[in-house]
Scaffold this motif. Structure first.
Motif, short mmCIF file in Angstrom:
data_model
loop_
_atom_site.label_atom_id
_atom_site.label_comp_id
_atom_site.label_asym_id
_atom_site.label_seq_id
_atom_site.Cartn_x
_atom_site.Cartn_y
_atom_site.Cartn_z
N LEU A 70 2.41 -0.91 4.40
CA LEU A 70 2.26 0.46 3.93
C LEU A 70 3.64 1.09 3.80
O LEU A 70 4.41 1.09 4.75
CB LEU A 70 1.40 1.27 4.90
N LEU B 22 0.85 -1.18 0.00
CA LEU B 22 0.00 0.00 0.00
C LEU B 22 0.89 1.24 0.00
O LEU B 22 1.94 1.26 0.63
CB LEU B 22 -0.87 0.05 1.26
N HIS C 89 -0.63 -6.57 6.18
CA HIS C 89 -0.59 -5.49 5.21
C HIS C 89 0.69 -4.68 5.39
O HIS C 89 1.19 -4.53 6.51
CB HIS C 89 -1.79 -4.55 5.37
N GLU D 239 -3.64 3.78 -1.65
CA GLU D 239 -4.39 2.55 -1.41
C GLU D 239 -4.85 2.46 0.05
O GLU D 239 -5.93 1.92 0.32
CB GLU D 239 -3.54 1.33 -1.76
#
Length: 462
Positions: A269, A163, A267, A167
């Protein structure tokens, strides 16, 4: 190739400076065309400043639910609906898009979606998003193409499909464990927001502290804030490689002062810096030179190395703030009208929208020491600003650097509403007023601005 269409001005990029120069020149009767590759208005209203602050505020509301008993509010079970959080943000963006459409229509500037590149000193080719090309020519060309998130050459990083802030602002599910690369403005704001929504969050920073360019007391205060909110922090970390796919499972191979380590999350980032959008634009065909970092080379009037071509905003190496891009526009606008404005030594205020906010203008203590500039320090805890007690938001402090002649050299606020305190201090600094000009004001009680009177009443004598 067909004969180029003639315009008075071509604007490549519709970010803050680009759209305002287009609107201004068109309102003055010039024939203007603005070219935008991604979204009308550039990053700020679509994928950056305003959308991120929208998400940050939703996270603030979530934090109030978590603190409900502190305010005497009894509530039942509650949850965060990320799809609804995103919908609120999208609704705001749609409204801003309508505002931009109306401004282009009102001012008479033509707007096209496509990629603009220079084919000569006064000519531009537009590869239209809808297909086809257009050839344009104008005596004045303005470039405002912005910047994008930097992806460092770490093995496996691109393959992990991480991301960026773009996003992250479109998440419709809550990450189980978000790994944030970078402890700067973007990383800090989004790390705290996602944590407040309910995710586990770990921030990985290559430097010894978060917000490493700030004074040590500021960095320490931010790290304490994150610790108190349950955000894990790993500093002095080098990433040797990355495995997996963000959104499913991702694994970071870290080198730390204590040895090697592996960190897993769901996730990833990336918020490690910005890269100017100046590639494949044919700049060299028009005689526009770039710096080693890829920014367009400009002078203090934002003129490029090619006559009749200006660059503004992030792509020109200006400080990466929307308000600075707007000042770039004002500099170019006024100079076109015969003024002699310069970007040299202008004020560069900043505000990081963590909660509480971090706001700053002028010299920091670290900079003053490095430059050998004499100063007196005045400091005030936010707890001493009585308005913060009514809000139960007493974390943080105010501080200012005062010159021997009583001018304000720098100001930093870490506290609720910190950004709103900047203009009064900036006005005094811009006009070389002594700190006593603020100290002697009568300010409404109880307000946050009262803290400025208390702060400047505590300046030590020469």
């Amino acid at each position: 190739m067909s004969t180029p269409e003639q315009y008075d001005a071509i604007v490549i990029g519709s970010g803050e400076a680009g759209k305002f120069i287009a609107w201004h020149l068109a309102s003055q009767g010039s024939r203007v065309i603005a070219i935008e590759k991604d979204a009308m208005g550039g990053a700020c209203p679509n994928v950056a400043c305003l959308p991120s602050k929208n998400i940050v505020h939703s996270a603030k509301v979530a934090s109030y639910f978590q603190r409900g008993s502190e305010f005497g509010i009894v509530h039942g079970d509650w949850r965060v609906d990320m799809d609804a959080v995103r919908a609120r943000k999208r609704k705001m963006v749609d409204g801003l898009h309508e505002v931009h459409q109306n401004n282009f229509k009102k001012n008479g500037a033509e707007f096209v979606m496509g990629f603009g590149s220079l084919t000569g000193p006064k000519t531009v080719q537009v590869d239209l998003n809808a297909g086809g090309t257009r050839a344009l020519t104008a005596d004045k060309i303005f470039i405002d193409t912005g910047s994008r998130a930097t992806l460092d050459p770490i093995p496996g990083l691109r393959e992990s499909r991480p991301l960026t802030h773009i996003e992250a602002l479109e998440l419709d599910i809550l990450p189980d464990h978000l790994l944030v690369l970078g402890g700067g403005y973007v990383g800090l704001e989004l790390a705290q927001a996602i944590r407040r929504f309910g995710s586990r969050v770990t921030v990985i920073e290559r430097n010894p502290t978060l917000a490493h360019r700030e004074d040590p007391d500021v960095s320490e205060a931010i790290q304490q804030l994150f610790h108190d909110e349950g955000i894990d922090i790993i500093t002095s970390a080098t990433i040797s490689s990355i495995e997996g796919i963000s959104g499913a499972n991702v694994k970071l191979h870290l080198t730390l002062p204590t040895g090697s380590s592996i960190l897993e999350g769901t996730h990833l980032l990336v918020a490690t810096g910005r890269t100017p959008n100046t590639q494949n634009m044919g700049l060299e065909l028009a005689g526009v030179q770039t710096t080693p970092s890829g920014h367009i080379q400009v002078n203090d009037r934002l003129e490029t190395t090619a006559p009749g071509i200006w660059a503004m905003g992030d792509c020109a190496g200006s400080p990466h703030f929307t308000h600075i891009s707007f000042d770039d526009f004002r500099t170019v606008r006024d100079n076109l009208a015969g003024a002699n404005r310069s970007t040299t030594n202008r004020q560069v205020p900043s505000c990081t929208f963590t909660d509480p906010e971090l706001a700053h203008v002028g010299l920091s203590e670290t900079e003053a020491r490095q430059q050998g500039i004499a100063y007196r320090l005045t400091r005030l805890p936010m707890l001493a600003v009585l308005r913060t007690r009514t809000l139960s938001e007493t974390r943080g402090f105010l501080k200012a650097l005062i010159a021997p002649d009583d001018r304000i050299l720098g100001f930093t606020a870490f506290g609720t509403g910190a950004g709103e305190l900047l203009p009064a201090v900036q006005l005094a600094m811009a006009n070389n007023l002594p700190y006593t000009a603020i100290r002697n004001l009568i300010i409404s009680h109880p307000t946050l601005a009262e803290g400025l009177v208390s702060l400047f009443s505590a300046v030590p004598p020469n």
